[in-house]
Design a protein around this motif. Structure first.
Motif, PDB file in Angstrom:
ATOM      1  N   LEU A 161      41.380  44.664  45.361  1.00 18.26           N
ATOM      2  CA  LEU A 161      40.911  43.707  46.359  1.00 18.26           C
ATOM      3  C   LEU A 161      39.597  43.100  45.885  1.00 18.26           C
ATOM      4  O   LEU A 161      38.619  43.823  45.648  1.00 18.26           O
ATOM      5  N   GLU A 162      39.585  41.792  45.710  1.00 21.16           N
ATOM      6  CA  GLU A 162      38.414  41.111  45.149  1.00 21.16           C
ATOM      7  C   GLU A 162      38.038  39.955  46.054  1.00 21.16           C
ATOM      8  O   GLU A 162      38.886  39.153  46.425  1.00 21.16           O
ATOM      9  N   LYS A 163      36.750  39.872  46.387  1.00 21.31           N
ATOM     10  CA  LYS A 163      36.355  38.834  47.342  1.00 21.31           C
ATOM     11  C   LYS A 163      36.286  37.443  46.710  1.00 21.31           C
ATOM     12  O   LYS A 163      36.448  36.440  47.403  1.00 21.31           O
ATOM     13  N   GLU A 164      36.061  37.369  45.405  1.00 27.05           N
ATOM     14  CA  GLU A 164      35.913  36.050  44.766  1.00 27.05           C
ATOM     15  C   GLU A 164      37.285  35.476  44.391  1.00 27.05           C
ATOM     16  O   GLU A 164      38.296  36.173  44.447  1.00 27.05           O
ATOM     17  N   GLY A 165      37.268  34.236  43.910  1.00 26.76           N
ATOM     18  CA  GLY A 165      38.515  33.574  43.548  1.00 26.76           C
ATOM     19  C   GLY A 165      38.926  33.808  42.108  1.00 26.76           C
ATOM     20  O   GLY A 165      39.909  33.246  41.631  1.00 26.76           O
ATOM     21  N   ARG A 166      38.168  34.623  41.380  1.00 26.71           N
ATOM     22  CA  ARG A 166      38.535  34.943  40.001  1.00 26.71           C
ATOM     23  C   ARG A 166      38.050  36.343  39.660  1.00 26.71           C
ATOM     24  O   ARG A 166      37.161  36.871  40.359  1.00 26.71           O
ATOM     25  N   VAL A 167      38.610  36.922  38.613  1.00 29.81           N
ATOM     26  CA  VAL A 167      38.154  38.257  38.215  1.00 29.81           C
ATOM     27  C   VAL A 167      36.862  38.117  37.385  1.00 29.81           C
ATOM     28  O   VAL A 167      36.593  37.060  36.823  1.00 29.81           O
ATOM     29  N   GLY A 168      36.074  39.181  37.350  1.00 30.30           N
ATOM     30  CA  GLY A 168      34.859  39.188  36.514  1.00 30.30           C
ATOM     31  C   GLY A 168      33.810  38.178  36.939  1.00 30.30           C
ATOM     32  O   GLY A 168      33.061  37.665  36.113  1.00 30.30           O
ATOM     33  N   ALA A 169      33.750  37.868  38.237  1.00 27.78           N
ATOM     34  CA  ALA A 169      32.868  36.782  38.695  1.00 27.78           C
ATOM     35  C   ALA A 169      31.391  37.168  38.710  1.00 27.78           C
ATOM     36  O   ALA A 169      30.530  36.291  38.698  1.00 27.78           O
ATOM     37  N   HIS A 170      31.077  38.466  38.755  1.00 32.56           N
ATOM     38  CA  HIS A 170      29.663  38.839  38.848  1.00 32.56           C
ATOM     39  C   HIS A 170      29.153  39.480  37.552  1.00 32.56           C
ATOM     40  O   HIS A 170      29.160  38.818  36.517  1.00 32.56           O
TER      41      HIS A 170
ATOM     42  N   GLY B 281      37.058  45.565  44.083  1.00 35.21           N
ATOM     43  CA  GLY B 281      36.276  44.938  43.012  1.00 35.21           C
ATOM     44  C   GLY B 281      37.096  44.696  41.758  1.00 35.21           C
ATOM     45  O   GLY B 281      37.602  45.640  41.155  1.00 35.21           O
ATOM     46  N   ALA B 282      37.226  43.402  41.392  1.00 28.99           N
ATOM     47  CA  ALA B 282      37.925  43.052  40.151  1.00 28.99           C
ATOM     48  C   ALA B 282      36.918  42.665  39.079  1.00 28.99           C
ATOM     49  O   ALA B 282      37.014  41.626  38.437  1.00 28.99           O
ATOM     50  N   GLY B 283      35.919  43.547  38.893  1.00 26.87           N
ATOM     51  CA  GLY B 283      35.071  43.463  37.715  1.00 26.87           C
ATOM     52  C   GLY B 283      35.762  44.289  36.634  1.00 26.87           C
ATOM     53  O   GLY B 283      36.854  44.845  36.850  1.00 26.87           O
ATOM     54  N   ILE B 284      35.124  44.417  35.495  1.00 26.65           N
ATOM     55  CA  ILE B 284      35.766  45.108  34.379  1.00 26.65           C
ATOM     56  C   ILE B 284      36.008  46.586  34.709  1.00 26.65           C
ATOM     57  O   ILE B 284      37.015  47.159  34.284  1.00 26.65           O
ATOM     58  N   VAL B 285      35.133  47.187  35.534  1.00 28.14           N
ATOM     59  CA  VAL B 285      35.299  48.607  35.860  1.00 28.14           C
ATOM     60  C   VAL B 285      36.474  48.790  36.819  1.00 28.14           C
ATOM     61  O   VAL B 285      37.371  49.607  36.574  1.00 28.14           O
ATOM     62  N   GLY B 286      36.507  47.999  37.897  1.00 30.79           N
ATOM     63  CA  GLY B 286      37.593  48.125  38.862  1.00 30.79           C
ATOM     64  C   GLY B 286      38.953  47.867  38.221  1.00 30.79           C
ATOM     65  O   GLY B 286      39.916  48.594  38.472  1.00 30.79           O
TER      66      GLY B 286
ATOM     67  N   ALA C 176      38.478  41.452  31.025  1.00 31.36           N
ATOM     68  CA  ALA C 176      38.814  41.637  32.453  1.00 31.36           C
ATOM     69  C   ALA C 176      40.099  40.888  32.797  1.00 31.36           C
ATOM     70  O   ALA C 176      40.963  41.418  33.511  1.00 31.36           O
ATOM     71  N   ARG C 177      40.239  39.668  32.288  1.00 30.79           N
ATOM     72  CA  ARG C 177      41.464  38.895  32.593  1.00 30.79           C
ATOM     73  C   ARG C 177      42.697  39.604  32.031  1.00 30.79           C
ATOM     74  O   ARG C 177      43.736  39.661  32.667  1.00 30.79           O
TER      75      ARG C 177
END
Ligand code: FAD
Length: 396
Positions: A32-41, A9-14, A152-153
């Protein structure tokens, strides 16, 4: 040998956890992040408020990590020239009946060490927010707004600078614990880690199941819808105007929030979503699974009246406008246009109770963040320190 740690998870916590582990343990981290950008959710779909710590029971993880997180985030934003504006917050009692709850909140804020809390009467609150009305308010002048996706970025850049990597488009599909650590299948790759930290937000249950650790709570997704104020109506709100929250829920009620770009949002409500990423009414993809958890129906039975009210507010714009007009009566439904919403990952126990505090489980070499709802964006850097302290130390 360098310790290898995977983070899901590449959200702010991960990302904060990955940065902390790389910086303090010298670990080689892979996010490891499933989306194509960080902070997507959740990280990219929230109110953008740096909560000061008003609401949380003293002694809870939320209370402690929120206060610590504010200090860390403020310093981080200053160091990286990221937006951080102390616009201040009013929590407004609309009726006399709400005054005791407001007073209790002021007491709690002081117990949590929130700086500068003052109690205001009907006139005093208008000096802070000239277009707001209410019988009383508490003012938190240091409550701030920030750009969490930008944070996050920046965290992702830090991870790379510390020798780690953030692998986008890498959905985690399989996890196996071995005698040496944890094997993870993500995207088309296979990774071997010593430890794995799961910060998967709305995807927590799926990843926990892959790890064979379903746990005693499940994520129930609650959509939060927003409207944005049009044109001159934005000038009716200087900072942040919040209702006195209903103590039965972890949600704060529809509020008016100025964002760093100048936009003013009204929301979010809290509607049970039909899918983990159920950003619209049409998406019912995970509904059978969400209903299969006994806690969901128990919760629905207990809170159905509030649920019906929230659904009505979701479908009828004028009802939503009415919630905002309670605090800023000059607003009309015409001042509101639909804006993008978010979905909260809220853990619910088997008995139907909503888990209030942050929750993290450790099982062998796998650390699972089970509940990181608001104010986890505010608290992210402190949550990262907390988690770094509980990730088992290298055994070799
Ligand atoms: C409407 C709303 C308003 C809010 N307002 C505030 C606020 O004002 N202030 C505040 O502090 N907090 C607020 N919050 C809470 C805050 O946004 C969250 O607590 C925080 O963003 C959680 O971060 P996270 O990294 O845990 O989750 P997320 O940002 O959701 O990140 C989880 C990541 O995991 C990824 N993932 C999931 N499954 C997999 C998989 N199988 N493989 C790979 N990757 C996967 C997802 O794609 C996602 O990118 C709000 C939340 C919402 C929804």
């Amino acid at each position: 040998m360098t310790e290898k740690i995977g983070v899901v998870g590449a959200g702010i916590v991960g990302l904060a956890v990955a940065r902390e582990l790389a910086a303090t343990r010298g670990a080689e981290v892979t996010v490891l992040e499933k989306e194509g950008r960080v902070g997507a959710h959740q990280t990219g779909h929230n109110s953008g408020v740096v909560h000061a710590g008003i609401y949380y029971p003293p002694g809870s993880l939320k209370a402690r990590l929120c206060r610590e997180g504010v200090a860390l985030l403020k310093e981080y934003c200053a160091r990286h020239a990221l937006p951080y504006e102390e616009v201040g917050k009013l929590v407004v009692a609309a009726t006399r009946a709400e005054r005791p709850r407001l007073a209790a909140l002021a007491e709690r804020a002081r117990a949590n060490g929130v700086p500068g809390i003052t109690e205001l009467d009907a006139l005093g609150l208008r000096e802070v927010e000239p277009h707001a009305v209410g019988v009383a308010a508490i003012h938190s002048p240091r409550t701030a707004i920030a750009d969490f996706p930008a944070v996050a970025r920046r965290l992702a850049l830090d991870v790379a600078e510390l020798g780690g990597s953030v692998r986008l488009r890498h959905p985690v599909r399989g996890i196996r614990e071995t005698s040496r650590g944890v094997e993870v299948v993500a995207g088309t790759g296979r990774f071997a880690f010593d430890r794995l930290v799961v910060c998967a937000g709305l995807g927590t249950d799926a990843v926990a199941a892959m790890a064979g650790r379903p746990g005693s709570v499940r994520i129930v997704p609650f959509r939060g819808e927003y409207y944005a104020l049009r044109g001159a109506a934005r000038d009716l709100v200087r900072g942040l105007i919040y209702p006195v929250p209903d103590p039965r829920y972890p949600f704060l009620g529809v509020h008016l929030t100025r964002h760093v770009g100048g936009e003013v949002l009204v929301g979010p409500n809290a509607v049970l979503a039909g899918a983990y990423e159920g950003y619209t009414w049409r998406n019912f993809r995970n509904f059978p699974q969400i209903l299969a958890w006994p806690g969901t129906l128990r919760m629905a039975r207990r809170h159905w009246r509030t649920g019906v009210k929230e659904v009505y507010g979701s479908l009828v714009k004028s009802a939503f406008a009415e919630a905002a007009r309670r605090y800023v009566p000059e607003l009309t439904a015409d001042d509101l246009r639909r804006a993008a919403g978010g979905v909260r990952a809220q853990a619910v126990a088997r008995d139907g109770s909503l888990v209030d505090d942050f929750a993290v489980d450790v099982h062998g070499n796998v650390v699972l963040v089970r509940n990181a709802p608001s104010p986890a964006a505010t608290s992210s850097l402190a949550i990262a320190q907390h988690i770094a302290g509980i990730v088992p130390a290298p055994s070799r």
